[in-house]
Design a protein around this motif. Structure first.
Motif, PDB file in Angstrom:
ATOM      1  N   LYS A  28       0.835  -1.205   0.000  1.00 55.90           N
ATOM      2  CA  LYS A  28       0.000   0.000   0.000  1.00 55.90           C
ATOM      3  C   LYS A  28       0.869   1.254   0.000  1.00 55.90           C
ATOM      4  CE  LYS A  28      -3.870   2.127   2.342  1.00 55.90           C
ATOM      5  NZ  LYS A  28      -4.938   1.918   3.307  1.00 55.90           N
ATOM      6  N   ALA A  29       1.879   1.257   0.850  1.00 58.88           N
ATOM      7  CA  ALA A  29       2.768   2.414   0.935  1.00 58.88           C
ATOM      8  C   ALA A  29       3.592   2.577  -0.342  1.00 58.88           C
ATOM      9  CB  ALA A  29       3.687   2.276   2.150  1.00 58.88           C
ATOM     10  N   GLU A  39      -2.066   7.025   6.582  1.00 58.35           N
ATOM     11  CA  GLU A  39      -1.502   8.377   6.531  1.00 58.35           C
ATOM     12  C   GLU A  39      -0.195   8.392   5.745  1.00 58.35           C
ATOM     13  OE1 GLU A  39      -1.199   9.659  10.605  1.00 58.35           O
ATOM     14  OE2 GLU A  39      -3.364   9.947  10.779  1.00 58.35           O
ATOM     15  N   LEU A  40       0.615   7.365   5.920  1.00 58.11           N
ATOM     16  CA  LEU A  40       1.867   7.254   5.172  1.00 58.11           C
ATOM     17  C   LEU A  40       1.568   7.182   3.675  1.00 58.11           C
ATOM     18  CD1 LEU A  40       4.977   6.887   5.465  1.00 58.11           C
ATOM     19  CD2 LEU A  40       4.551   4.422   5.450  1.00 58.11           C
ATOM     20  N   ALA A  41       0.616   6.339   3.306  1.00 55.41           N
ATOM     21  CA  ALA A  41       0.256   6.167   1.897  1.00 55.41           C
ATOM     22  C   ALA A  41      -0.360   7.429   1.302  1.00 55.41           C
ATOM     23  CB  ALA A  41      -0.705   4.988   1.741  1.00 55.41           C
ATOM     24  N   LYS A  42      -0.979   8.242   2.120  1.00 54.86           N
ATOM     25  CA  LYS A  42      -1.589   9.477   1.624  1.00 54.86           C
ATOM     26  C   LYS A  42      -0.576  10.610   1.490  1.00 54.86           C
ATOM     27  CE  LYS A  42      -6.244   8.447   3.159  1.00 54.86           C
ATOM     28  NZ  LYS A  42      -7.285   8.723   4.123  1.00 54.86           N
ATOM     29  N   GLY A  43       0.683  10.322   1.828  1.00 57.08           N
ATOM     30  CA  GLY A  43       1.724  11.323   1.624  1.00 57.08           C
ATOM     31  C   GLY A  43       1.934  12.279   2.775  1.00 57.08           C
ATOM     32  N   ARG A  44       1.360  11.977   3.917  1.00 53.17           N
ATOM     33  CA  ARG A  44       1.539  12.847   5.069  1.00 53.17           C
ATOM     34  C   ARG A  44       3.008  12.837   5.506  1.00 53.17           C
ATOM     35  NH1 ARG A  44      -2.023  12.683  10.586  1.00 53.17           N
ATOM     36  NH2 ARG A  44      -1.642  14.857  11.062  1.00 53.17           N
ATOM     37  N   LYS A  45       3.483  13.953   6.037  1.00 52.04           N
ATOM     38  CA  LYS A  45       4.872  14.054   6.486  1.00 52.04           C
ATOM     39  C   LYS A  45       5.079  13.132   7.693  1.00 52.04           C
ATOM     40  CE  LYS A  45       5.676  18.755   4.987  1.00 52.04           C
ATOM     41  NZ  LYS A  45       6.067  20.108   5.379  1.00 52.04           N
ATOM     42  N   MET A  46       6.275  12.536   7.752  1.00 52.15           N
ATOM     43  CA  MET A  46       6.593  11.580   8.818  1.00 52.15           C
ATOM     44  C   MET A  46       6.446  12.212  10.195  1.00 52.15           C
ATOM     45  SD  MET A  46       7.219   8.414   9.310  1.00 52.15           S
ATOM     46  CE  MET A  46       7.853   7.703   7.813  1.00 52.15           C
ATOM     47  N   GLU A  47       6.811  13.469  10.357  1.00 52.38           N
ATOM     48  CA  GLU A  47       6.699  14.139  11.656  1.00 52.38           C
ATOM     49  C   GLU A  47       5.239  14.167  12.129  1.00 52.38           C
ATOM     50  OE1 GLU A  47       8.219  15.805   8.945  1.00 52.38           O
ATOM     51  OE2 GLU A  47      10.161  14.969   9.537  1.00 52.38           O
ATOM     52  N   ALA A  48       4.331  14.392  11.191  1.00 48.77           N
ATOM     53  CA  ALA A  48       2.900  14.425  11.544  1.00 48.77           C
ATOM     54  C   ALA A  48       2.384  13.023  11.849  1.00 48.77           C
ATOM     55  CB  ALA A  48       2.093  15.050  10.411  1.00 48.77           C
ATOM     56  N   ILE A  49       2.821  12.045  11.067  1.00 43.07           N
ATOM     57  CA  ILE A  49       2.392  10.666  11.293  1.00 43.07           C
ATOM     58  C   ILE A  49       2.824  10.197  12.675  1.00 43.07           C
ATOM     59  CG2 ILE A  49       2.671   8.263  10.546  1.00 43.07           C
ATOM     60  CD1 ILE A  49       3.070   9.392   7.665  1.00 43.07           C
ATOM     61  N   LEU A  50       4.048  10.543  13.054  1.00 43.56           N
ATOM     62  CA  LEU A  50       4.602  10.099  14.339  1.00 43.56           C
ATOM     63  C   LEU A  50       4.200  11.025  15.476  1.00 43.56           C
ATOM     64  CD1 LEU A  50       8.156   8.932  13.216  1.00 43.56           C
ATOM     65  CD2 LEU A  50       6.010   7.647  13.289  1.00 43.56           C
ATOM     66  N   ARG A  51       3.277  11.899  15.223  1.00 41.16           N
ATOM     67  CA  ARG A  51       2.703  12.785  16.257  1.00 41.16           C
ATOM     68  C   ARG A  51       3.782  13.510  17.042  1.00 41.16           C
ATOM     69  NH1 ARG A  51      -0.567  10.441  13.134  1.00 41.16           N
ATOM     70  NH2 ARG A  51      -2.747  10.237  13.688  1.00 41.16           N
ATOM     71  N   GLN A  52       4.728  14.113  16.290  1.00 41.06           N
ATOM     72  CA  GLN A  52       5.817  14.853  16.945  1.00 41.06           C
ATOM     73  C   GLN A  52       5.537  16.330  16.931  1.00 41.06           C
ATOM     74  OE1 GLN A  52       9.222  13.482  14.731  1.00 41.06           O
ATOM     75  NE2 GLN A  52       9.417  11.684  16.006  1.00 41.06           N
TER      76      GLN A  52
END
Length: 116
Positions: free
Chosen positions: A21-22, A103-116
């Motif tokens: 998926k990713a 969220e990763l597959a939708k292109g969200r930034k890693m910082e946002a995905i990891l709730r930083q």
């Protein structure tokens, strides 16, 4: 209430689908591993060990070193269900993982995905 079928499903059977998926959306296997490790506390070797052992989801999450405290910040809808409203703790963890991969597959930034 009977257990959900996914609880007994081997994580190793679902993991390639997360990666596919990713990758279809231009992300990498390493990024999938990163979000899984962030959520569960596994290191890469521990994650690969769980895959090799073909642990089911119940065992995969039961043996997870530490569910990230910021996982409570994961909100949204997966499979038509709001993850923050799921009562069963194991199902909530599984859906948190699904949401992170989405969220990763939708292109969200890693910082946002990891709730930083």
């Amino acid at each position: 209430m009977p257990d959900h079928r996914i609880f007994a499903m081997a994580f190793a059977k679902v993991y390639p689908m997360y990666v596919q998926k990713a990758e279809r959306k231009g992300r990498t296997k390493e990024e999938v591993d990163q979000v899984i490790c962030w959520l569960t506390g596994y290191d890469r070797a521990g994650l690969q060990r769980q895959i090799a052992l073909e642990s089911d989801f119940r065992t995969f999450f039961a043996q997870a070193p530490a569910i990230h405290p910021n996982s409570a910040l994961i909100k949204g809808v997966v499979c038509g269900v709001r993850v923050e409203e799921i009562e069963d703790p194991l199902m909530r963890k599984i859906r948190h993982l699904d949401k992170l991969v989405d969220e990763l597959a939708k292109g969200r930034k890693m910082e946002a995905i990891l709730r930083q």
